[in-house]
Design an enzyme around this catalytic site. Sequence first.
Site, PDB file in Angstrom:
ATOM      1  N   THR A 120       0.833  -1.197   0.000  1.00  0.00           N
ATOM      2  CA  THR A 120       0.000   0.000   0.000  1.00  0.00           C
ATOM      3  C   THR A 120       0.866   1.244   0.000  1.00  0.00           C
ATOM      4  O   THR A 120       1.967   1.266   0.551  1.00  0.00           O
ATOM      5  CB  THR A 120      -0.934   0.031   1.222  1.00  0.00           C
ATOM      6  OG1 THR A 120      -0.151   0.081   2.421  1.00  0.00           O
ATOM      7  CG2 THR A 120      -1.819  -1.202   1.246  1.00  0.00           C
ATOM      8  N   ASP A 123      -4.660  -4.081  12.932  1.00  0.00           N
ATOM      9  CA  ASP A 123      -6.102  -3.978  12.769  1.00  0.00           C
ATOM     10  C   ASP A 123      -6.499  -2.904  11.764  1.00  0.00           C
ATOM     11  O   ASP A 123      -7.555  -3.004  11.133  1.00  0.00           O
ATOM     12  CB  ASP A 123      -6.749  -3.689  14.125  1.00  0.00           C
ATOM     13  CG  ASP A 123      -6.640  -4.876  15.076  1.00  0.00           C
ATOM     14  OD1 ASP A 123      -6.857  -6.011  14.624  1.00  0.00           O
ATOM     15  OD2 ASP A 123      -6.332  -4.672  16.257  1.00  0.00           O
ATOM     16  N   GLU A 165      -9.205  -1.859   6.514  1.00  0.00           N
ATOM     17  CA  GLU A 165      -9.295  -1.395   5.123  1.00  0.00           C
ATOM     18  C   GLU A 165      -9.602  -2.551   4.175  1.00  0.00           C
ATOM     19  O   GLU A 165     -10.401  -2.401   3.245  1.00  0.00           O
ATOM     20  CB  GLU A 165      -8.002  -0.695   4.703  1.00  0.00           C
ATOM     21  CG  GLU A 165      -7.845   0.701   5.270  1.00  0.00           C
ATOM     22  CD  GLU A 165      -6.862   1.540   4.466  1.00  0.00           C
ATOM     23  OE1 GLU A 165      -6.402   1.081   3.398  1.00  0.00           O
ATOM     24  OE2 GLU A 165      -6.557   2.662   4.909  1.00  0.00           O
ATOM     25  N   GLY A 171       1.216  -5.882  12.911  1.00  0.00           N
ATOM     26  CA  GLY A 171       1.080  -4.451  13.146  1.00  0.00           C
ATOM     27  C   GLY A 171       1.162  -4.085  14.605  1.00  0.00           C
ATOM     28  O   GLY A 171       1.544  -4.880  15.460  1.00  0.00           O
ATOM     29  N   THR A 172       0.765  -2.823  14.889  1.00  0.00           N
ATOM     30  CA  THR A 172       0.770  -2.340  16.266  1.00  0.00           C
ATOM     31  C   THR A 172      -0.221  -3.109  17.120  1.00  0.00           C
ATOM     32  O   THR A 172       0.070  -3.541  18.223  1.00  0.00           O
ATOM     33  CB  THR A 172       0.414  -0.836  16.298  1.00  0.00           C
ATOM     34  OG1 THR A 172       1.358  -0.127  15.492  1.00  0.00           O
ATOM     35  CG2 THR A 172       0.449  -0.302  17.716  1.00  0.00           C
ATOM     36  N   ASP A 180     -12.774  -0.092  14.559  1.00  0.00           N
ATOM     37  CA  ASP A 180     -11.474  -0.729  14.324  1.00  0.00           C
ATOM     38  C   ASP A 180     -10.338   0.291  14.343  1.00  0.00           C
ATOM     39  O   ASP A 180      -9.365   0.189  13.590  1.00  0.00           O
ATOM     40  CB  ASP A 180     -11.470  -1.479  12.994  1.00  0.00           C
ATOM     41  CG  ASP A 180     -12.480  -2.617  12.957  1.00  0.00           C
ATOM     42  OD1 ASP A 180     -13.013  -2.967  14.014  1.00  0.00           O
ATOM     43  OD2 ASP A 180     -12.729  -3.158  11.866  1.00  0.00           O
TER      44      ASP A 180
END
Length: 322
Positions: free
Chosen positions: A88, A115, A120, A151-152, A300
Amino acid sequence: MICLSQFALGRAPPMAKPSVFRAEHPMALDLSPNPISHGAASSSRRRDLVFVVNPRGASGRTGKEWKKLLPYLRSRLSVDCNICESLTSGPSHAIDITREAIKEGADAVIAVGGDGTLHEVVNGFFSAGKLVTNHNRESAHSTALGLIPLGTGSDFARTFGWRNDPYEAVERIAKGVRSWVDVGVINGETGEPHYFINVADLHLSAKAGYYASRYKRFGNLCYVIGALQAFMGHRNQDLRVKVNEGEWEEYSQVTALCIGNAKYFGGGMKITPNADPRNGAHSIEVEDISSGDSIYVQSDGEHLGFLPRKLCVLPAAIEMIC
């Protein structure tokens, strides 16, 4: 099933009421076999897998971890699958990539990240209020949703008991077992509907999420910073809520209201413990009846504006690789 969780009143409302291929432009998506696919094709149809990666996620950690994972992913999947890696380039790009992949007949679109990326990708399964479909109307398979947590936050994965382990996620994808999951949809007074797969929330927690998004570079600490900033000047407000087209009920001095399709948010907080993304539907309308500040809405972890909103569940809307 949507599960409500309200804090401030010390109780929860009763449940009965309430590739390496870089797709900088989605139209460039190519699901034909690519250079990283190798090995003899099996006699059955090879699966087309599109991996949607946010290389800047978690302050760049997602991109670094993805590069480490790629050799294992290639060796484990490319014998039976055509692998397409789509990086992306900015906000909402994952939505466009997902829509194009589904139209081109991908077997699965796998969100690689936290998340936010998953959110997305889920929204990419829909367009103009409808599910996106394969251009080939005679196709017998639908596109599944997959997840590699890098991810985080990986709150949605916690509901299924999945560890934050990308290698374990690759094994799930290799097996290809699917299960239908519910998806939440949020409608406002104007604009297209917005979809969520994890938790939507209002007021203080949504405001905290809005501020936390500015501090993603600090990892899970961003949630603490966001909460502290949101508390400054916060005031509880009165809401009225309608569940399943029933009667309006008033709730005074609400701090926050969480509507869960799954159980966790905010980096591991089990906010809606009875929620299950595979067991049915509720609808919920929420309005502000105070004369105070505008009430934040997020889903989210994405800021969606302010009340009023109507939220409902689309039961068994998407097949997910589980």
